[in-house]
Scaffold this active site. Structure first.
Site, PDB file in Angstrom:
ATOM      1  N   SER A 174      35.321  33.889  39.147  1.00 23.47           N
ATOM      2  CA  SER A 174      37.555  34.345  38.845  1.00 23.47           C
ATOM      3  C   SER A 174      37.711  34.146  37.181  1.00 23.47           C
ATOM      4  CB  SER A 174      37.839  33.195  39.323  1.00 23.47           C
ATOM      5  OG  SER A 174      39.306  33.233  39.303  1.00 23.47           O
ATOM      6  N   ASP A 328      37.330  38.695  38.909  1.00 22.38           N
ATOM      7  CA  ASP A 328      37.193  39.457  39.457  1.00 22.38           C
ATOM      8  C   ASP A 328      38.364  40.197  40.898  1.00 22.38           C
ATOM      9  OD1 ASP A 328      37.955  36.958  40.423  1.00 22.38           O
ATOM     10  OD2 ASP A 328      37.678  36.333  42.513  1.00 22.38           O
ATOM     11  N   ASP A 330      41.231  39.057  41.591  1.00 21.26           N
ATOM     12  CA  ASP A 330      42.063  38.988  42.898  1.00 21.26           C
ATOM     13  C   ASP A 330      43.252  38.275  43.212  1.00 21.26           C
ATOM     14  OD1 ASP A 330      40.999  36.270  41.982  1.00 21.26           O
ATOM     15  OD2 ASP A 330      39.950  35.616  44.093  1.00 21.26           O
TER      16      ASP A 330
END
Length: 615
Positions: A174, A328, A330
């Site tokens: 992340s 990533d 998200d």
């Protein structure tokens, strides 16, 4: 890996390690994990290097690498990369993770075959680790659907569902520093693994001896690993775009993926949806796990610093909004220009409130909303979202532990067809049924639509926030944290949690604490006595919520305390709220709240330092 030549054997090495524990140079937990790697045959390739480190008495590095078996936390297994160690991310721990996922999945299903999806981001070693994971899963007899090119986490979640997989894995850490990587495990729902599956996987990880491993290229030739890339990614993007609620597209600004994978998901979604005025911020577009053009090389869109380079360019070109996704892709952050021409960084709570309000108003107008529909948030996310949901006459589910996997679980349990929106304060947002993890793309789509609509009315996202404050009271939220690394840091976190539980503060700054809600002991206790007044049944987790009132002020404040599940930190969340009875008093209310919270944060950090000094 290089093979050093130690002059000691395993028994001599363990004697040195036990002496180091006695001298407080090595933790007991590190000794236990180190013993396995030094003596058990599956770790033979690593043993010469380990023996040399022990011989050289490099116990600080050994403790860093072995103080724990890296757990499945809030966002999977995540941590420092090192060539060896049970507490770090390396070829062995990645292989063990994939093995644990496959072995547990087969035991759970009773089947010897199955399907898995794998993706990876642009971090250092992510592609390499993804190939290892795929080779292990294929070695277990699973057909692996593999994103050959780097992709976002929500695309992996989508692929698990689209390809009918039993499990999935995402190689990412992340927003962590360049030194880190990780392994996120997914179940057949497309959501991250939940209890009891996470413990079942860890049990298999710990029992791992020889791990089946096929040659990656041979597995591809045999059809055991199949590339999916654009076939699945294009369906994912179309699924996101299908959730558009407005035709307004007149907004200008920049999107930055912070050297991650967001250009292929977030930016492509915005372009497919018609946002021609949103340009890429080119200096941060190249996929690079070192994050060279991100301030401090920390690609976290919660940090205001990461936006500064794009802000400078936007000021020169007249951009109105800046969007950033983490590596990533998200999570999604927003900066918006105020009337003075300065860019204001919105918090995850503010963005979540704006998006919840946007979709609820749109669906009300379209007649597609009923009292059975629901919005979901975690216990450390702003109460403003709950107020917005109640006004829209939909259900609010807001008693979830931290972790988007619990939002995904609730979505399925309550019925995906009635799910409207899910959010958590750390820039996580989801709508629709296409995946079961947070997605920067859907958040960026709606943020741009809302900003464009407001622009047509001569307003900004900041104006809409003020409207919400007038309707529901002013809300001020934020987070501070203390980093505590390694085994000694883990002990500090435990000491702080124990102190907050057994002797919680009665006063900090101008705040007097009145009660604590303990999610581990499932008790509500009155303060300052810390006596039990009530019990409750769920959710259960290592979280505390303290409530306080400001002296001589209508301001109420909550303080959330929890150890991070993905980083070596203890986190402190604050939530301040005050009614606004007169629009002319909003600025005065904001100023008073900011002043109170700044004093409180200073007092909080002083209390933390003193508590650690006393233990």
């Amino acid at each position: 890996m290089n093979q050093p030549s130690p002059s000691i054997d395993s028994s001599q090495a363990m004697e040195l390690a036990r002496t180091a524990v006695a001298e407080k140079k090595l933790s007991e937990s590190a000794l236990e994990n180190l013993k396995r790697w030094v003596t058990e045959p599956q770790y033979a390739p690593y043993q010469p290097a380990l023996l040399k480190l022990i011989e050289d008495k490099d116990f600080q590095q050994l403790d860093t690498c072995f103080w724990e078996v890296i757990p499945f936390g809030t966002g999977g297994r995540r941590g420092l990369m090192s060539e060896l160690g049970s507490a770090t991310i390396n070829e062995r721990t990645i292989a063990e993770s994939a093995h644990g996922l496959a072995a547990y999945s087969k035991t759970f299903s009773g089947q010897e075959t199955g399907k898995a999806a794998i993706a990876h981001d642009s971090r250092i070693n992510s592609s390499h680790f993804a190939r290892i994971a795929a080779s292990v899963l294929a070695g277990h007899g699973l057909t692996v659907y593999f994103f050959k090119t780097s992709r976002s986490t929500p695309e992996l979640s989508f692929a698990v569902r689209e390809c009918g997989c039993d499990v999935g894995a995402m190689i990412t850490a992340s927003h962590n520093p360049p030194s880190d990587n990780g392994f996120k495990a997914y179940w057949s729902t497309g959501g991250q693994v939940l209890p009891p599956h996470d413990q079942g996987i860890i049990d298999e990880v710990y029992q791992a001896a020889e791990i089946p491993l096929l040659d990656f290229d041979q597995a591809v030739e045999q059809g055991l690993i199949q590339f999916i890339d654009e076939d699945v990614a294009s369906k994912y993007r179309s699924s996101v775009v299908s959730h558009s609620h407005s035709g307004n597209r007149d907004i200008t600004g920049y999107f930055t993926p912070l050297h991650g994978v967001g250009e292929a998901s977030v930016y492509q979604v915005l372009q497919q949806a018609g946002f021609a005025g949103i340009q890429k911020y080119e200096p941060q577009c190249a996929q690079d796990g070192n994050f060279p053009n991100v301030p401090d090389q920390l690609p976290n869109p919660e940090r205001t610093e990461v936006y500064q380079p794009a802000i400078e360019q936007a000021k020169q070109t007249g951009g109105e909004i800046i969007l950033a996704s983490d590596p990533d892709a998200d999570r999604m952050g927003v900066c918006v220009k105020n009337p003075a021409g300065e860019f204001i960084h919105l918090t995850g709570n503010q963005v979540g409130a704006l998006l919840a309000d946007y979709v609820l108003r749109k669906r009300q107008a379209a007649g597609t909303l009923s009292p059975e529909h629901f919005v979901v948030e975690t216990i450390v996310t702003t109460p403003l979202i709950a107020a917005i949901a109640r006004k829209a006459n939909v259900r609010i589910i807001n008693n979830l532990l931290v972790g988007f996997k619990y939002i995904a679980e609730t979505m399925d349990a309550e019925g995906p067809d009635k799910f409207v929106f899910g959010t958590e304060e750390s820039l996580g947002y989801l709508a629709g049924e296409y995946c079961r993890d947070k997605d920067a793309a859907i958040a960026a789509l709606w943020a741009c639509e809302l900003a464009a609509e407001l622009k047509a009315e001569g307003k900004t996202l900041l104006d809409r926030l003020d409207d919400l404050y007038l309707d529901h009271g002013f809300h001020l939220e934020g987070q501070v944290s203390k980093t505590c690394k390694g085994s000694s840091g883990n002990e500090q976190i435990k000491q702080l949690m124990k102190a907050f539980r057994s002797t919680p503060p009665a006063k900090m700054g101008n705040l007097n604490f009145t009660l604590v809600r303990d999610y581990q002991d499932l008790e509500i206790r009155s303060l300052p006595e810390n006596t039990v007044t009530e019990t409750f049944s769920k959710p259960k987790g290592n979280v505390l919520m303290l409530e306080a009132r400001a002296e001589g002020s209508p301001l109420t404040v909550q303080l959330g305390v929890r150890p991070s599940g993905t980083e070596p930190k203890i986190k402190f969340y604050y939530f301040a709220q005050a009614e606004v009875t007169d629009p002319g008093l909003l600025d005065q209310t904001k100023h008073a709240a900011f002043s109170t919270i700044e004093d409180f944060k200073d007092a909080l950090m002083a209390w933390i330092d003193q508590t650690l000094a006393d233990t």
